[in-house]
Design a protein around this motif. Structure first.
Motif, PDB file in Angstrom:
ATOM      1  N   ALA A 153     -48.270 -33.327  52.488  1.00  0.00           N
ATOM      2  CA  ALA A 153     -47.634 -32.953  51.221  1.00  0.00           C
ATOM      3  C   ALA A 153     -46.355 -33.755  51.006  1.00  0.00           C
ATOM      4  O   ALA A 153     -46.071 -34.216  49.882  1.00  0.00           O
ATOM      5  CB  ALA A 153     -47.328 -31.456  51.214  1.00  0.00           C
ATOM      6  N   ARG A 154     -45.585 -33.961  52.076  1.00  0.00           N
ATOM      7  CA  ARG A 154     -44.314 -34.686  51.971  1.00  0.00           C
ATOM      8  C   ARG A 154     -44.547 -36.150  51.604  1.00  0.00           C
ATOM      9  O   ARG A 154     -43.838 -36.708  50.755  1.00  0.00           O
ATOM     10  CB  ARG A 154     -43.576 -34.557  53.304  1.00  0.00           C
ATOM     11  CG  ARG A 154     -42.129 -35.010  53.272  1.00  0.00           C
ATOM     12  CD  ARG A 154     -41.390 -34.564  54.524  1.00  0.00           C
ATOM     13  NE  ARG A 154     -41.977 -35.088  55.748  1.00  0.00           N
ATOM     14  CZ  ARG A 154     -42.521 -34.336  56.707  1.00  0.00           C
ATOM     15  NH1 ARG A 154     -42.573 -33.027  56.578  1.00  0.00           N
ATOM     16  NH2 ARG A 154     -43.024 -34.894  57.799  1.00  0.00           N
ATOM     17  N   ASP A 155     -45.546 -36.774  52.215  1.00  0.00           N
ATOM     18  CA  ASP A 155     -45.823 -38.183  51.925  1.00  0.00           C
ATOM     19  C   ASP A 155     -46.315 -38.359  50.488  1.00  0.00           C
ATOM     20  O   ASP A 155     -45.942 -39.326  49.809  1.00  0.00           O
ATOM     21  CB  ASP A 155     -46.872 -38.725  52.903  1.00  0.00           C
ATOM     22  CG  ASP A 155     -46.334 -38.844  54.321  1.00  0.00           C
ATOM     23  OD1 ASP A 155     -45.100 -38.756  54.498  1.00  0.00           O
ATOM     24  OD2 ASP A 155     -47.150 -39.013  55.253  1.00  0.00           O
ATOM     25  N   THR A 156     -47.171 -37.428  50.044  1.00  0.00           N
ATOM     26  CA  THR A 156     -47.650 -37.496  48.653  1.00  0.00           C
ATOM     27  C   THR A 156     -46.490 -37.343  47.683  1.00  0.00           C
ATOM     28  O   THR A 156     -46.386 -38.067  46.677  1.00  0.00           O
ATOM     29  CB  THR A 156     -48.693 -36.402  48.405  1.00  0.00           C
ATOM     30  OG1 THR A 156     -49.775 -36.551  49.322  1.00  0.00           O
ATOM     31  CG2 THR A 156     -49.228 -36.470  46.977  1.00  0.00           C
ATOM     32  N   LEU A 157     -45.606 -36.395  47.978  1.00  0.00           N
ATOM     33  CA  LEU A 157     -44.445 -36.177  47.117  1.00  0.00           C
ATOM     34  C   LEU A 157     -43.546 -37.404  47.088  1.00  0.00           C
ATOM     35  O   LEU A 157     -43.067 -37.813  46.015  1.00  0.00           O
ATOM     36  CB  LEU A 157     -43.671 -34.951  47.615  1.00  0.00           C
ATOM     37  CG  LEU A 157     -42.412 -34.557  46.835  1.00  0.00           C
ATOM     38  CD1 LEU A 157     -42.770 -34.190  45.403  1.00  0.00           C
ATOM     39  CD2 LEU A 157     -41.697 -33.394  47.519  1.00  0.00           C
ATOM     40  N   ALA A 158     -43.316 -38.014  48.253  1.00  0.00           N
ATOM     41  CA  ALA A 158     -42.461 -39.207  48.305  1.00  0.00           C
ATOM     42  C   ALA A 158     -43.042 -40.334  47.458  1.00  0.00           C
ATOM     43  O   ALA A 158     -42.306 -41.027  46.738  1.00  0.00           O
ATOM     44  CB  ALA A 158     -42.301 -39.655  49.757  1.00  0.00           C
ATOM     45  N   LEU A 159     -44.356 -40.513  47.509  1.00  0.00           N
ATOM     46  CA  LEU A 159     -45.010 -41.572  46.723  1.00  0.00           C
ATOM     47  C   LEU A 159     -44.840 -41.321  45.229  1.00  0.00           C
ATOM     48  O   LEU A 159     -44.535 -42.252  44.459  1.00  0.00           O
ATOM     49  CB  LEU A 159     -46.492 -41.646  47.099  1.00  0.00           C
ATOM     50  CG  LEU A 159     -47.320 -42.736  46.421  1.00  0.00           C
ATOM     51  CD1 LEU A 159     -46.781 -44.120  46.781  1.00  0.00           C
ATOM     52  CD2 LEU A 159     -48.791 -42.622  46.813  1.00  0.00           C
ATOM     53  N   ARG A 160     -45.030 -40.064  44.825  1.00  0.00           N
ATOM     54  CA  ARG A 160     -44.893 -39.753  43.401  1.00  0.00           C
ATOM     55  C   ARG A 160     -43.460 -39.932  42.927  1.00  0.00           C
ATOM     56  O   ARG A 160     -43.208 -40.435  41.817  1.00  0.00           O
ATOM     57  CB  ARG A 160     -45.360 -38.327  43.142  1.00  0.00           C
ATOM     58  CG  ARG A 160     -46.864 -38.123  43.328  1.00  0.00           C
ATOM     59  CD  ARG A 160     -47.258 -36.696  43.021  1.00  0.00           C
ATOM     60  NE  ARG A 160     -48.687 -36.466  43.263  1.00  0.00           N
ATOM     61  CZ  ARG A 160     -49.295 -35.297  43.099  1.00  0.00           C
ATOM     62  NH1 ARG A 160     -48.587 -34.246  42.685  1.00  0.00           N
ATOM     63  NH2 ARG A 160     -50.585 -35.178  43.337  1.00  0.00           N
ATOM     64  N   LEU A 161     -42.499 -39.529  43.741  1.00  0.00           N
ATOM     65  CA  LEU A 161     -41.097 -39.685  43.335  1.00  0.00           C
ATOM     66  C   LEU A 161     -40.704 -41.155  43.297  1.00  0.00           C
ATOM     67  O   LEU A 161     -39.905 -41.563  42.444  1.00  0.00           O
ATOM     68  CB  LEU A 161     -40.196 -38.919  44.297  1.00  0.00           C
ATOM     69  CG  LEU A 161     -40.343 -37.389  44.306  1.00  0.00           C
ATOM     70  CD1 LEU A 161     -39.365 -36.757  45.288  1.00  0.00           C
ATOM     71  CD2 LEU A 161     -40.142 -36.800  42.911  1.00  0.00           C
ATOM     72  N   ASP A 162     -41.254 -41.955  44.215  1.00  0.00           N
ATOM     73  CA  ASP A 162     -40.934 -43.390  44.215  1.00  0.00           C
ATOM     74  C   ASP A 162     -41.451 -44.075  42.954  1.00  0.00           C
ATOM     75  O   ASP A 162     -40.867 -45.073  42.503  1.00  0.00           O
ATOM     76  CB  ASP A 162     -41.555 -44.066  45.447  1.00  0.00           C
ATOM     77  CG  ASP A 162     -40.819 -43.703  46.728  1.00  0.00           C
ATOM     78  OD1 ASP A 162     -39.661 -43.240  46.637  1.00  0.00           O
ATOM     79  OD2 ASP A 162     -41.407 -43.865  47.825  1.00  0.00           O
ATOM     80  N   ASN A 163     -42.547 -43.581  42.389  1.00  0.00           N
ATOM     81  CA  ASN A 163     -43.122 -44.172  41.182  1.00  0.00           C
ATOM     82  C   ASN A 163     -42.526 -43.610  39.894  1.00  0.00           C
ATOM     83  O   ASN A 163     -42.879 -44.058  38.805  1.00  0.00           O
ATOM     84  CB  ASN A 163     -44.642 -43.970  41.163  1.00  0.00           C
ATOM     85  CG  ASN A 163     -45.335 -44.784  42.242  1.00  0.00           C
ATOM     86  OD1 ASN A 163     -44.878 -45.859  42.596  1.00  0.00           O
ATOM     87  ND2 ASN A 163     -46.427 -44.248  42.781  1.00  0.00           N
ATOM     88  N   ALA A 164     -41.646 -42.634  40.015  1.00  0.00           N
ATOM     89  CA  ALA A 164     -41.028 -42.012  38.834  1.00  0.00           C
ATOM     90  C   ALA A 164     -39.797 -42.809  38.416  1.00  0.00           C
ATOM     91  O   ALA A 164     -39.081 -43.368  39.250  1.00  0.00           O
ATOM     92  CB  ALA A 164     -40.641 -40.571  39.134  1.00  0.00           C
ATOM     93  N   SER A 165     -39.538 -42.859  37.127  1.00  0.00           N
ATOM     94  CA  SER A 165     -38.354 -43.566  36.653  1.00  0.00           C
ATOM     95  C   SER A 165     -37.079 -42.857  37.071  1.00  0.00           C
ATOM     96  O   SER A 165     -36.053 -43.490  37.313  1.00  0.00           O
ATOM     97  CB  SER A 165     -38.399 -43.698  35.124  1.00  0.00           C
ATOM     98  OG  SER A 165     -38.484 -42.407  34.520  1.00  0.00           O
ATOM     99  N   ASP A 166     -37.135 -41.513  37.173  1.00  0.00           N
ATOM    100  CA  ASP A 166     -35.992 -40.722  37.649  1.00  0.00           C
ATOM    101  C   ASP A 166     -36.526 -39.662  38.618  1.00  0.00           C
ATOM    102  O   ASP A 166     -37.034 -38.617  38.189  1.00  0.00           O
ATOM    103  CB  ASP A 166     -35.258 -40.065  36.478  1.00  0.00           C
ATOM    104  CG  ASP A 166     -33.951 -39.399  36.914  1.00  0.00           C
ATOM    105  OD1 ASP A 166     -33.815 -39.112  38.128  1.00  0.00           O
ATOM    106  OD2 ASP A 166     -33.081 -39.179  36.059  1.00  0.00           O
TER     107      ASP A 166
END
Length: 574
Positions: A326-339
């Motif tokens: 869950a943490r790795d998936t969340l990190a990937l999504r946040l890295d691809n977010a503009s903010d």
């Protein structure tokens, strides 16, 4: 808490049970100093063993009282061990003028070699402790269910020792204990499922269970045998923490008597360096347990400890794998977010899987976002007030009790009890919350947990409680506790989120700087355009070629200005 009860509990916790200055009478103690084996301490009953009174043994060499082969076996045993380790069996041999067959154990502590001797009845011999332990292990090793495993453990220890009752007793996170398995004589009442308060086994007793894995009391009605002298070379009381024969606290003996127990034995279960529980054995009459049987029980206890530690480790690994996914998936999504900061609001369901919890909440810029079982927005001021009272400035804040974070109306907490909060931005009071629901438990205590001692009218403790009848209590307002594994998982999540938070803040700051730079460029170009217009108005005589060049420059400046205005609007929209 009642002041008299609080004082009694403190007195119990402060009792120096490792400095009893005496041993149990079923054995003998001889303490020597190397290299010449000079005897420094003996138990007062030693004459029965050696035929020599204590005063004739002190300051003499052990070689005058034990044969060379026994001394050699003792020397080899301590050569393999470490100072402070539990006693190890060294030899079985004949001692004294009557050539009594004795079992000899030894350990080294405080610069002395402590030799504990127990006479053994003459018999046809006993099976090897290793073989016995291996047989017991084979009978429980195939069980994968923890409840079935615990039950088999109790049955095997009872079969080995012959005690009337054998229980597997597990410590809970609050240090109370619960009987999770039991094998007993049918004539005895069942203790399975009963819970015992923390005060029944105080802190210093639990520490000794960690240091000495096997504790035996063959006859709880014994009269203690003093050690002579009772002081060490520095004038302090002799530390008996590692001695198998150590005389136990009179309070504990009275406690056993109140339970109708005359003989007892305990085997420590240790997991991850902490006391997980005990295999507790009780008998209604005096009962000797030969050292060979104790050695087999000790080896079996080590296997039980390793099996439980392995199971706990496997459970922790599975939880961490789910949390890491869950943490790795969340990190990937946040890295691809503009903010990343703002993107967190739409990832609450994923956050709920990153830490084992029933619900999650996020407060940003004073707004409340939640998923799963979480308090509604009206509880946000109460939660923030609790954080102001509890937060030390760094790291997570947690509780398992509703009354901690919602003290004014704990009954009105939307069924939530446990809270674990992570600070995302303390300056803005932005927090991430994990929640656990209240667990309503019907607890059967072995006697009233709020009355662990008998106290007289003057408030003086006169002994442990005399009643162990089941006492029922409904426990509310608490959740499953946040374990060390939960806090480690939350800590890893916190580190990842803080990095993304800082990255988002840096992105926003760079965007603001770019927008300011564009606005400055627009103002600069506008000024130049105005200057050219004023210059054009002031010119009377210009050639057609010069007029064309000026016109082209003005047109270019206008185009650049329009482009900058468009860029400024885009930057403001971001």
């Amino acid at each position: 808490m009642n002041p008299a009860l609080e004082r009694a509990l403190q007195d119990c916790a402060n009792e120096p049970i490792h400095l009893s200055g005496a041993i149990q009478p079923h054995g003998y103690l001889i303490s020597c100093q190397l290299p010449d084996w000079t005897i420094r301490h003996v138990s007062a009953n030693v004459e029965t063993l050696t035929g020599s009174p204590p005063e004739d043994m002190l300051r003499h060499s052990l070689r005058e009282f034990l044969t060379d082969d026994l001394i050699q076996a003792i020397a080899e045993t301590i050569g393999f061990g470490e100072p402070g380790s539990p006693p190890q069996r060294a030899a079985v041999g004949n001692i004294g003028p009557m050539a009594n067959l004795c079992d000899i154990s030894v350990h080294v502590a405080d610069g002395l070699v402590h030799i504990e001797v127990e006479p053994q009845p003459r018999s046809a011999g006993e099976r090897s402790p290793t073989v016995v332990a291996q047989t017991m292990i084979a009978r429980v090793a195939g069980s994968d269910d923890i409840h079935d495993f615990n039950q088999r453990v109790a049955e095997q220890v009872r079969l080995l020792t012959g005690y009337d009752r054998v229980m597997v007793y597990r410590f809970r996170p609050d240090d109370s204990g619960e009987v999770v398995a039991e094998s007993r004589d049918a004539a005895l009442p069942a203790y399975l499922g009963l819970r015992y308060p923390q005060s029944d086994i105080p802190v210093q007793a639990r520490m000794l269970y960690l240091r000495n894995r096997i504790r035996v009391i063959p006859d709880a009605t014994y009269v203690p045998v003093p050690i002579l002298p009772d002081r060490d070379s520095h004038g302090g009381p002799l530390d008996l923490a590692q001695m198998a024969l150590r005389s136990v606290s009179p309070v504990h003996l009275e406690y056993l008597a109140n339970m109708g127990v005359v003989a007892s034995m305990s085997i420590s279960i240790v997991s991850g360096g902490r006391l997980w529980g005990l295999i507790a054995c009780h008998h209604r009459t005096p009962r000797r347990v030969p050292p060979g049987v104790r050695a087999a029980a000790d080896m079996f206890g080590l296997f039980v400890s390793m099996r439980i530690a392995s199971r706990e480790q496997q459970d922790a690994v599975l939880l961490e794998e789910r949390a890491r996914t869950a943490r790795d998936t969340l990190a990937l999504r946040l890295d691809n977010a503009s903010d990343p900061r703002l993107a967190l609001q739409s990832e609450l369901d994923l956050l709920n899987r990153a830490v084992e919890s029933d619900g999650v909440g996020l407060v940003q810029a004073g707004h409340w976002y939640s998923a799963g079982r979480a308090p509604d927005e009206t509880r946000l001021p109460v939660l923030l007030d609790w954080l102001r009272r509890s937060n030390t400035g760094t790291g997570a804040v947690s509780t398992e009790r509703t009354s901690d974070w919602n003290p004014s109306s704990p009954e009105d907490a939307d069924g939530i009890a446990g809270v674990l909060a992570l600070p995302l931005d303390l300056a803005r009071e932005e927090w991430l919350f994990f929640f656990r629901c209240e667990q309503v438990e019907e607890v059967r205590w072995a006697g009233r947990p709020d009355a662990p001692f008998l106290i007289d009218h003057d408030g003086n403790k006169i002994g442990p409680r005399a009643s162990f009848s089941a006492w029922h209590e409904t426990v509310r307002g608490s959740s499953a506790p946040w374990s060390d594994a939960d806090r480690r998982t939350a800590g890893r999540l916190y580190a990842m989120l803080r990095e993304r938070y800082r990255r988002g803040a840096l992105h926003a700051e760079l965007g603001d700087m770019g927008a300011r730079r564009v606005r400055l460029d627009v103002r600069e170009q506008r000024t130049r355009l105005l200057q050219l217009s004023e210059l054009l108005e002031g010119l009377v005589h210009v050639s057609p070629q010069e007029a064309t060049e000026l016109s082209e420059r003005i047109n270019k400046l206008e185009r650049d200005l329009q482009s900058m205005i468009g860029t400024t609007n885009v930057a403001n929209a971001d």
